[in-house]
Design an enzyme around this catalytic site. Structure first.
Site, PDB file in Angstrom:
ATOM      1  N   ARG A   1       0.818  -1.217   0.000  1.00 47.04           N
ATOM      2  CA  ARG A   1       0.000   0.000   0.000  1.00 47.04           C
ATOM      3  C   ARG A   1       0.848   1.262   0.000  1.00 47.04           C
ATOM      4  NH1 ARG A   1      -1.927  -0.121   4.773  1.00 47.04           N
ATOM      5  NH2 ARG A   1      -3.003   1.880   4.617  1.00 47.04           N
ATOM      6  N   LYS A   2       2.144   1.137  -0.166  1.00 49.58           N
ATOM      7  CA  LYS A   2       3.011   2.316  -0.261  1.00 49.58           C
ATOM      8  C   LYS A   2       2.934   2.850  -1.692  1.00 49.58           C
ATOM      9  CE  LYS A   2       6.139   0.783   3.402  1.00 49.58           C
ATOM     10  NZ  LYS A   2       7.521   0.362   3.756  1.00 49.58           N
ATOM     11  N   THR A   3       1.856   3.576  -1.935  1.00 54.75           N
ATOM     12  CA  THR A   3       1.572   4.084  -3.268  1.00 54.75           C
ATOM     13  C   THR A   3       1.403   5.607  -3.224  1.00 54.75           C
ATOM     14  OG1 THR A   3      -0.787   3.698  -2.905  1.00 54.75           O
ATOM     15  CG2 THR A   3       0.450   1.958  -4.021  1.00 54.75           C
TER      16      THR A   3
END
Length: 277
Positions: free
Chosen positions: A133-135
């Site tokens: 989820r590191k977007t």
């Protein structure tokens, strides 16, 4: 993943950001009758991605832009290749150029980086690379799609997709087992529960309480191999931490199912594409 209505929502927002109340350069130079021809060319080797998004930028500006594609998402491209040809409203092509390229360059860069990681694992091993989820805020749907096009598995899209119990959740619940039990009572039968484990004792506890996915977080390859033996197929195994192109194959060799890494998105360089008039 990329329906037209969803693409247009973000494309229109991006055009609003870039054009604002008007393109003072193009609006004072181009007439309605002016027509331009352009080629979308690549100056780098890679995996092309985001062509539908690229197209919707121009189609939202004018119906009078025709685009002919020579490649599709997921195809390998080489420096010097012409990906597409455009012809139509000069105003629309000039106004949409930067936004369209921003989408395609970023998405192609992620797809290219993802493919490198999956290729580094090799076809002889079962492990699949996955994202996190590191977007980029408000760009996740395009980054996730690019990861998929690059050949990877998609991790949860958002917090509602899967219950992921991390160390802070365990502290809050009192124990790993209590956390799993509390969540399982309240979630749908369609949801999985993933537990992040730092030690082999936690792995044993996660197996005992019936976790669906067990993440082996920042473990050495030797420790992960022992963890895979303990789990023995009772849960999906996911390796995370210290994943890069030089380590991903060795991690895959321990027998995990999934290897998750933020690097395929967060550290992916943009692919060098250009719109040549």
């Amino acid at each position: 993943m990329l329906d037209r209505f969803l693409i247009d929502k973000y494309v229109l927002s991006a055009l609003e950001e870039d054009i604002g109340f008007g393109d003072i350069t193009t609006d004072n130079l181009a007439t309605e009758e002016d027509v331009l021809e352009a080629k979308l060319n690549t100056r780098s080797d890679g995996i092309v991605c985001g062509l539908k998004v690229f197209e919707r930028v121009f189609k939202n500006l004018s119906d009078d832009v025709e685009i002919k594609f020579y490649f599709k998402d997921g195809d390998k491209i080489k420096a010097g290749d012409t990906i597409a040809e455009l012809k139509g409203s000069a105003s629309a092509i000039l106004k949409g150029e930067r936004t369209a390229l921003n989408f395609a360059q970023r998405m192609s860069g992620i797809a290219t980086e993802t493919r490198k990681y999956q290729d580094a694992i090799g076809e002889d091993l079962k492990a699949r690379i996955s994202d996190t989820r590191k977007t980029t805020p408000n760009f996740r749907v395009f980054e996730k799609y690019a990861v998929y096009v690059g050949g990877a598995c998609i991790h949860r899209f958002n917090l509602a997709d899967c219950a992921m119990i991390k160390d802070n959740h365990i502290k809050l619940a009192g124990s790993l087992t209590k956390a799993v039990e509390k969540i399982r009572k309240n979630i749908s039968h369609t949801h999985k529960i993933e537990v992040e484990c730092d030690t082999l004792d936690q792995v044993k506890e996660a197996v005992a309480c019936g976790a669906d996915i067990i993440m082996l977080d920042n473990m050495s390859c030797g420790t992960m191999k022992k963890a895979v033996e303990i789990i023995a197929g009772k849960a999906i195994t996911e390796a995370s931490g210290n994943v890069n192109l030089s380590t991903v194959h060795a991690i895959a060799e321990v027998g995990v199912d999934i290897i998750s890494s933020s690097a395929i998105v967060a550290k992916a360089p943009t692919l060098d594409l250009a719109l040549d008039m």
